[in-house]
Design a protein around this motif. Structure first.
Motif, mmCIF file in Angstrom:
data_model
loop_
_atom_site.group_PDB
_atom_site.id
_atom_site.type_symbol
_atom_site.label_atom_id
_atom_site.label_comp_id
_atom_site.label_asym_id
_atom_site.label_seq_id
_atom_site.Cartn_x
_atom_site.Cartn_y
_atom_site.Cartn_z
ATOM 1 N N MET A 232 -79.981 4.042 -31.520
ATOM 2 C CA MET A 232 -80.099 2.900 -30.794
ATOM 3 C C MET A 232 -79.426 3.386 -29.556
ATOM 4 N N VAL A 233 -79.642 4.433 -28.935
ATOM 5 C CA VAL A 233 -79.522 5.043 -27.506
ATOM 6 C C VAL A 233 -81.249 5.064 -26.470
ATOM 7 N N MET A 234 -82.284 6.083 -27.927
ATOM 8 C CA MET A 234 -83.721 5.880 -27.312
ATOM 9 C C MET A 234 -84.125 5.007 -27.053
ATOM 10 N N PRO A 235 -84.472 3.695 -27.242
ATOM 11 C CA PRO A 235 -84.465 2.839 -26.741
ATOM 12 C C PRO A 235 -84.807 1.700 -25.599
ATOM 13 N N ALA A 236 -83.467 1.516 -25.276
ATOM 14 C CA ALA A 236 -83.379 1.676 -23.931
ATOM 15 C C ALA A 236 -84.097 2.708 -22.253
ATOM 16 N N ILE A 237 -83.569 3.507 -23.046
ATOM 17 C CA ILE A 237 -84.785 4.659 -22.288
ATOM 18 C C ILE A 237 -85.997 4.961 -22.205
ATOM 19 N N SER A 238 -86.798 4.728 -23.510
ATOM 20 C CA SER A 238 -88.011 4.505 -23.693
ATOM 21 C C SER A 238 -89.014 3.146 -22.973
ATOM 22 N N MET A 239 -87.949 2.410 -23.128
ATOM 23 C CA MET A 239 -88.322 0.987 -22.688
ATOM 24 C C MET A 239 -88.887 1.204 -21.108
ATOM 25 N N TRP A 240 -88.008 2.266 -20.467
ATOM 26 C CA TRP A 240 -87.793 1.411 -18.686
ATOM 27 C C TRP A 240 -89.451 2.730 -18.758
ATOM 28 N N ILE A 241 -89.400 3.649 -19.589
ATOM 29 C CA ILE A 241 -90.687 4.635 -19.103
ATOM 30 C C ILE A 241 -91.650 4.361 -19.711
ATOM 31 N N TYR A 242 -92.068 3.391 -20.492
ATOM 32 C CA TYR A 242 -93.226 3.192 -21.301
ATOM 33 C C TYR A 242 -93.642 2.428 -20.009
#
Length: 211
Positions: free
Chosen positions: A34-44
């Protein structure tokens, strides 16, 4: 330190924790999901990996679904006898976990079909409607991840096979796109996925798991 590097390090750290929990079939892995998507979205998005950006919205939704399914034991509890239901209600401090199983043949065929349709569809979108420079591998990993996450939420053993393929391709994709820590993380994922398959296979033969 640039914000993208800080987020990359944070995502790398949470990714390792997620991997540890997934390897042990621990329901707490869904917290990291639930936490990783928020981080990954910005990076990708900043790197132009648009399909992987979009799939993280799906990841967040399926993480909530997976958490509910794993911890509520969506495994035909309704058919359990009264003594089993009583035992479940008395064990309020323990989560009722879904057992590891093999994916049914018809369901596997459906998953493959869905993956192929998604791969082609995502490729066409990325190739003709975006400036993506990696439409084929980006579409591949996204399509297979969609299917793989659903299989993981249902706790099917074969989800590991999907992740071996996804992780291997992502390792090269992220290195190529200049995200070295994520490339290293997915290289680790690829190796662990092999061992994860074997561990889940043993756990499946040993019976239902609990965390």
């Amino acid at each position: 330190m640039p914000i993208d590097k800080i987020l990359e390090i944070l995502g790398f750290t949470i990714g390792l924790l997620y991997l540890w929990w997934e390897y042990h079939a621990d329901w707490r892995m869904w917290y990291a999901s639930m936490v990783m998507p928020a981080i990954s979205m910005w990076i990708y998005f900043s790197k132009g990996i648009y399909a992987d950006f979009a799939i993280n919205i799906y990841y967040l939704v399926i993480a909530i679904y997976g958490f509910i399914v794993w911890t509520r034991g969506h495994n035909k509890i309704a058919k359990s006898d009264c003594s089993e239901l009583s035992e479940l209600s008395d064990s309020s401090d323990k989560a009722t976990t879904l057992p590891i199983t093999n994916i049914p043949g018809k369901m596997l065929f459906a998953c493959v079909a869905v993956f192929l349709v998604l791969w082609v569809g995502l490729y066409l979108i990325l190739n003709y409607l975006t400036d993506s420079t990696v439409p084929i591998p980006d579409a591949f990993t996204t399509a297979l991840s969609i299917v793989g996450m659903w299989m993981l939420a249902r706790k099917y053993l074969q989800q590991w096979i999907a992740w071996i393929l996804v992780d291997a391709v992502c390792t090269f994709l992220y290195w190529y796109k200049g995200i070295p820590l994520y490339a290293i993380l997915y290289a680790i994922y690829t190796v662990i996925a092999f061992f994860g398959y074997r561990k889940w296979l043993r756990m499946m033969h040993d019976g239902p798991t609990s965390s």
